[in-house]
Design a protein around this motif. Sequence first.
Motif, mmCIF file in Angstrom:
data_model
loop_
_atom_site.group_PDB
_atom_site.id
_atom_site.type_symbol
_atom_site.label_atom_id
_atom_site.label_comp_id
_atom_site.label_asym_id
_atom_site.label_seq_id
_atom_site.Cartn_x
_atom_site.Cartn_y
_atom_site.Cartn_z
ATOM 1 N N SER A 7 0.813 -1.236 0.000
ATOM 2 C CA SER A 7 0.000 0.000 0.000
ATOM 3 C C SER A 7 0.837 1.273 0.000
ATOM 4 C CB SER A 7 -0.945 0.000 1.213
ATOM 5 O OG SER A 7 -1.775 -1.133 1.199
ATOM 6 N N MET A 8 1.971 1.227 -0.709
ATOM 7 C CA MET A 8 2.853 2.390 -0.770
ATOM 8 C C MET A 8 2.570 3.247 -1.999
ATOM 9 S SD MET A 8 6.308 0.319 0.374
ATOM 10 C CE MET A 8 7.428 1.717 0.321
ATOM 11 N N ILE A 9 1.908 2.678 -2.995
ATOM 12 C CA ILE A 9 1.492 3.420 -4.183
ATOM 13 C C ILE A 9 0.057 3.037 -4.519
ATOM 14 C CG2 ILE A 9 3.806 3.694 -5.171
ATOM 15 C CD1 ILE A 9 3.231 1.342 -7.014
ATOM 16 N N SER A 10 -0.620 3.910 -5.259
ATOM 17 C CA SER A 10 -2.003 3.651 -5.637
ATOM 18 C C SER A 10 -2.079 2.609 -6.747
ATOM 19 C CB SER A 10 -2.669 4.940 -6.117
ATOM 20 O OG SER A 10 -2.068 5.366 -7.341
ATOM 21 N N PHE A 11 -3.266 2.046 -6.938
ATOM 22 C CA PHE A 11 -3.458 1.091 -8.023
ATOM 23 C C PHE A 11 -3.224 1.767 -9.374
ATOM 24 C CE2 PHE A 11 -6.395 -1.137 -11.033
ATOM 25 C CZ PHE A 11 -5.685 -2.332 -11.093
ATOM 26 N N GLU A 12 -3.637 3.027 -9.481
ATOM 27 C CA GLU A 12 -3.437 3.769 -10.733
ATOM 28 C C GLU A 12 -1.950 3.912 -11.042
ATOM 29 O OE1 GLU A 12 -4.663 8.050 -12.786
ATOM 30 O OE2 GLU A 12 -4.833 7.787 -10.613
ATOM 31 N N GLN A 13 -1.159 4.273 -10.023
ATOM 32 C CA GLN A 13 0.280 4.416 -10.234
ATOM 33 C C GLN A 13 0.912 3.070 -10.543
ATOM 34 O OE1 GLN A 13 1.970 7.519 -10.190
ATOM 35 N NE2 GLN A 13 3.458 6.201 -11.229
ATOM 36 N N TYR A 14 0.450 2.042 -9.850
ATOM 37 C CA TYR A 14 0.946 0.682 -10.101
ATOM 38 C C TYR A 14 0.702 0.277 -11.550
ATOM 39 C CZ TYR A 14 0.847 -4.448 -10.078
ATOM 40 O OH TYR A 14 1.047 -5.780 -10.373
ATOM 41 N N GLN A 15 -0.506 0.503 -12.036
ATOM 42 C CA GLN A 15 -0.838 0.144 -13.416
ATOM 43 C C GLN A 15 0.018 0.917 -14.408
ATOM 44 O OE1 GLN A 15 -5.199 0.796 -13.503
ATOM 45 N NE2 GLN A 15 -5.340 -1.349 -14.152
ATOM 46 N N LYS A 16 0.205 2.219 -14.149
ATOM 47 C CA LYS A 16 0.991 3.054 -15.056
ATOM 48 C C LYS A 16 2.438 2.570 -15.130
ATOM 49 C CE LYS A 16 0.354 7.514 -15.002
ATOM 50 N NZ LYS A 16 0.401 8.959 -14.591
#
Length: 214
Positions: free
Chosen positions: A192-201
Amino acid sequence: MTISSQSSRDVTANIATLSDKSVALMHQRKMSDDAVETFQSILQKVQQTNDPKAALRSLSADELDIVRQAHSLAEPINISVLSDEGAANLLTAPGHTRDLNNDGLTTIGEGNMLTFPPDNAPASFKAAWEEASDGLSIMDIPTHMIFAVGLANIGREPSDPNWVNPYASPDYDYGAAVSEIIESVEYQYNHSMISFEQYQKNMSFYNKLTDAMA
């Protein structure tokens, strides 16, 4: 770090004809066609010069100002404070400047810019990076690799003898580096250190880069 006289010659060689990329950059910088032609004449005049600082000193004040405009410098050129690389890159067409001393930065005049992919990176990686980043804005390209030089030198200036370039070795393993970044991105998302959106990008880019490197 210093550069050899051969490197200085290399950067001012075969530049008599400006590329479309260079001309486009100078037009973006509001240079007139006459000013672009003058800059080309300057490059033709100095292309056999082994000493870029001496070449700059041979120019008139008006010619130096054309060089300043070509490289979009805010301040007049002060030759006495330039490094060899900074001087050599002023006598190179915009868009074709190089990191001559392999410190991970491209020095143009007095200014330093991060260079990525590095000059010494394999052509295959440069092509893969171009393919993966094609069509993306600068905001959409993950910065893990781009800012590695800066992160490795927090608290240091480029003139610091302890300055390091993570990409300095010609044998640097870009494939392994990308794999490590993917593992890091996975870890950050799972904790939970980055958002799902950032992860996908991030994953979309690095997976595309991995495929392009295959």
